[in-house]
Motif scaffolding. Structure first.
Motif, mmCIF file in Angstrom:
data_model
loop_
_atom_site.group_PDB
_atom_site.id
_atom_site.type_symbol
_atom_site.label_atom_id
_atom_site.label_comp_id
_atom_site.label_asym_id
_atom_site.label_seq_id
_atom_site.Cartn_x
_atom_site.Cartn_y
_atom_site.Cartn_z
ATOM 1 N N PHE A 1 40.928 18.909 18.974
ATOM 2 C CA PHE A 1 39.446 19.272 19.355
ATOM 3 C C PHE A 1 39.414 20.602 20.113
ATOM 4 N N LYS A 2 40.237 20.437 21.062
ATOM 5 C CA LYS A 2 40.218 21.620 22.344
ATOM 6 C C LYS A 2 40.539 23.172 21.834
ATOM 7 N N PHE A 3 41.911 22.944 20.625
ATOM 8 C CA PHE A 3 41.968 24.273 20.048
ATOM 9 C C PHE A 3 40.575 24.743 19.114
ATOM 10 N N LEU A 4 40.117 23.850 18.560
ATOM 11 C CA LEU A 4 38.840 24.407 17.590
ATOM 12 C C LEU A 4 38.055 24.829 18.482
ATOM 13 N N GLN A 5 37.431 24.209 19.578
ATOM 14 C CA GLN A 5 36.523 24.367 20.414
ATOM 15 C C GLN A 5 36.810 25.611 21.219
ATOM 16 N N HIS A 6 38.053 25.841 21.346
ATOM 17 C CA HIS A 6 38.157 27.195 22.200
ATOM 18 C C HIS A 6 37.840 28.580 21.313
ATOM 19 N N PHE A 7 37.933 28.429 20.096
ATOM 20 C CA PHE A 7 37.252 29.589 19.082
ATOM 21 C C PHE A 7 35.674 29.188 18.835
ATOM 22 N N ALA A 8 35.354 27.969 18.701
ATOM 23 C CA ALA A 8 34.143 27.772 18.172
ATOM 24 C C ALA A 8 32.912 27.854 19.264
ATOM 25 N N LYS A 9 33.391 27.285 20.551
ATOM 26 C CA LYS A 9 32.366 27.135 21.643
ATOM 27 C C LYS A 9 31.239 26.804 21.471
ATOM 28 N N GLY B 1 32.338 13.054 21.676
ATOM 29 C CA GLY B 1 33.266 12.456 21.174
ATOM 30 C C GLY B 1 34.465 11.727 22.004
ATOM 31 N N ILE B 2 34.840 10.375 21.603
ATOM 32 C CA ILE B 2 35.781 9.784 22.405
ATOM 33 C C ILE B 2 36.963 9.429 21.568
ATOM 34 N N ASP B 3 37.945 9.505 22.064
ATOM 35 C CA ASP B 3 39.345 9.126 21.187
ATOM 36 C C ASP B 3 40.449 9.034 22.188
ATOM 37 N N PRO B 4 41.040 8.005 22.682
ATOM 38 C CA PRO B 4 42.170 8.167 23.647
ATOM 39 C C PRO B 4 43.700 8.529 22.970
ATOM 40 N N VAL B 5 43.661 9.461 22.285
ATOM 41 C CA VAL B 5 44.741 10.232 21.529
ATOM 42 C C VAL B 5 45.237 11.458 21.845
ATOM 43 N N VAL B 6 46.318 11.954 22.592
ATOM 44 C CA VAL B 6 46.293 13.321 22.768
ATOM 45 C C VAL B 6 46.473 14.343 21.736
ATOM 46 N N PRO B 7 46.866 14.015 20.792
ATOM 47 C CA PRO B 7 46.965 15.061 19.761
ATOM 48 C C PRO B 7 45.675 15.077 19.030
ATOM 49 N N LEU C 1 52.230 20.197 22.345
ATOM 50 C CA LEU C 1 50.890 20.335 22.172
ATOM 51 C C LEU C 1 50.524 20.990 23.339
ATOM 52 N N LYS C 2 50.663 21.015 24.760
ATOM 53 C CA LYS C 2 50.157 21.438 25.812
ATOM 54 C C LYS C 2 50.508 23.172 25.722
ATOM 55 N N ASN C 3 51.658 23.304 25.312
ATOM 56 C CA ASN C 3 52.152 24.697 25.356
ATOM 57 C C ASN C 3 51.167 25.462 24.194
ATOM 58 N N ILE C 4 50.894 24.809 22.955
ATOM 59 C CA ILE C 4 50.080 25.519 22.256
ATOM 60 C C ILE C 4 48.803 25.880 22.615
ATOM 61 N N LEU C 5 48.187 24.750 23.505
ATOM 62 C CA LEU C 5 46.800 25.213 24.219
ATOM 63 C C LEU C 5 46.936 26.448 25.084
ATOM 64 N N GLU C 6 48.066 26.393 25.764
ATOM 65 C CA GLU C 6 48.093 27.382 26.878
ATOM 66 C C GLU C 6 48.581 28.586 26.250
ATOM 67 N N SER C 7 48.963 28.734 25.018
ATOM 68 C CA SER C 7 49.221 30.151 24.162
ATOM 69 C C SER C 7 48.010 30.881 23.365
ATOM 70 N N ALA D 1 45.423 37.114 14.242
ATOM 71 C CA ALA D 1 45.180 36.242 13.123
ATOM 72 C C ALA D 1 46.324 35.620 12.770
ATOM 73 N N SER D 2 47.386 36.124 12.515
ATOM 74 C CA SER D 2 48.687 35.560 12.238
ATOM 75 C C SER D 2 49.278 34.458 13.290
ATOM 76 N N LYS D 3 49.129 34.687 14.480
ATOM 77 C CA LYS D 3 49.326 34.051 15.619
ATOM 78 C C LYS D 3 48.646 32.710 15.793
ATOM 79 N N VAL D 4 47.256 32.927 15.640
ATOM 80 C CA VAL D 4 46.379 31.732 15.823
ATOM 81 C C VAL D 4 46.546 30.629 14.763
ATOM 82 N N ILE D 5 46.816 31.193 13.555
ATOM 83 C CA ILE D 5 46.895 30.156 12.228
ATOM 84 C C ILE D 5 48.627 29.630 12.409
ATOM 85 N N GLU D 6 49.331 30.376 12.933
ATOM 86 C CA GLU D 6 50.576 29.574 13.089
ATOM 87 C C GLU D 6 50.692 28.348 14.030
ATOM 88 N N LEU D 7 49.642 28.810 15.389
ATOM 89 C CA LEU D 7 49.480 27.774 16.423
ATOM 90 C C LEU D 7 48.795 26.529 15.563
#
Length: 330
Positions: A157-165, A146-152, A37-43, A72-78
């Motif tokens: 959320f961070k994945f979506l917010q990276h693009f939505a900002k 939003g609070i939720d103690p679950v890493v996935p 999961l960390k690698n996906i965010l860093e990619s 586009a292909s890369k982010v959808i695969e991520l």
């Protein structure tokens, strides 16, 4: 990342305790089981803010034309690397992330009962990947947490917010048990699909009340069972294959919990059966994941696989009592 965005509310917080909690939980993604999961965010590619439409049932983040074909292909695969997606749907750069839950069904049941969120402070307990937060953000609140103690969940959320900002939108891996660090901070608190996962429903409701500002609104949603009397099922082992289910109330029991917690103006927003339209497996939440069809008796869908009454969805709205000298106009 820090909690600087909470500094305007510091006098209402146990700020030091929250900082220590965040410091610990920010390390959870470094655990061996979470490194993918960390690698996906860093990619994620560095991008300017994408076009968004938060008022759509399928929250729209980006258009296909916003990205070159390779990106586009890369982010959808991520995004596919974050399967299973439990909450949605999202229209992500032209790709429909059709999650297990049609969360827009729930939002459409309750949205007309929620206070106007513009300029408000809002908390979503157990927010999963933030689908409801993005819907709320369409009204331009002052603060969305939003609070939720679950890493996935945090990762999606961070994945979506990276693009939505989306401004003023934040996620922390806090749990409902940490609500006692917030006193009269929020104008509106959402607790949807959380209360039955915890041993002490009344204590949880009291903490919600205490975290609300005087006159603030709570939107509380749960699974429940049919029945006219005020009682709750307490399964010996599992309920719908879930281990972490404690009290599953009738609607009248649920209402009484809220009243016992000294919430006022308790009203029923919705009481509906849970259907295979709302919760089901999809390409974005495929086997070996399981969903509602797997949780019910195949010969009698009015019962769970264990023989308990099948789940309904109950949603209530309520308020914290206004301050004694406050205006009655809320």
């Amino acid at each position: 990342m820090s909690l600087d965005y909470l500094l305007p509310y510091k006098e209402k917080l146990n700020f030091d305790a929250l900082l220590e909690l965040k410091k610990d939980r920010d390390t959870w993604i470094d655990r061996k089981s979470n490194l993918e999961l960390k690698n996906i965010l860093e990619s994620l590619p560095p991008l300017e803010k994408s076009s968004v439409d938060l008022a759509c049932d399928a929250v729209k983040i980006g258009d296909r034309d916003d990205l070159d074909p390779e990106t586009a292909s890369k982010v959808i695969e991520l995004a596919k690397g974050l399967i299973p997606w439990r909450k949605g749907p999202f229209n992500f750069y032209g790709e429909l992330i059709d999650a297990e839950w049609r969360s827009d069904f729930k939002w459409n049941r309750l949205k007309d009962h929620v206070d106007n969120l513009e300029g408000k402070t809002v908390l979503d307990i157990g927010c999963n990947n933030g689908y409801f937060l993005f819907r709320m953000a369409a009204q331009n609140p002052e603060l969305l947490l939003g609070i939720d103690p679950v890493v996935p969940c945090e990762t999606q959320f961070k994945f979506l917010q990276h693009f939505a900002k989306v401004p003023n939108l934040h996620f922390e891996m806090f749990g409902v048990e940490h609500l006692n660090h917030f006193k009269e901070v929020f104008d509106v608190i959402f607790s949807m699909g959380i209360i039955y996962h915890h041993r002490h429903p009344l204590e949880q409701l009291i903490h919600i009340r205490e975290a609300l500002k005087p006159g603030g609104q709570a939107i509380i949603e749960t699974i429940g069972i049919p029945g006219e009397e005020s009682y709750a099922l307490f399964p010996e082992d599992r309920y719908a294959k879930m281990r972490n289910v404690f009290f599953v109330p009738t609607l009248s029991c649920f209402i009484n919990w809220c009243k016992k917690a000294k919430l006022i103006d308790v009203e029923v927003v919705a009481a509906t059966p849970l259907t295979f339209e709302e919760q089901r497996l999809t390409d974005w939440c495929p086997p070996p994941s399981q969903s509602l069809e797997d949780f019910l008796d195949p010969n009698d869908t009015s019962k769970t696989i264990e023989g308990h009454p099948a789940p309904m969805r109950f949603c209530l709205k309520a308020r914290k009592k206004p301050a004694q000298n406050a205006s009655k106009n809320i």
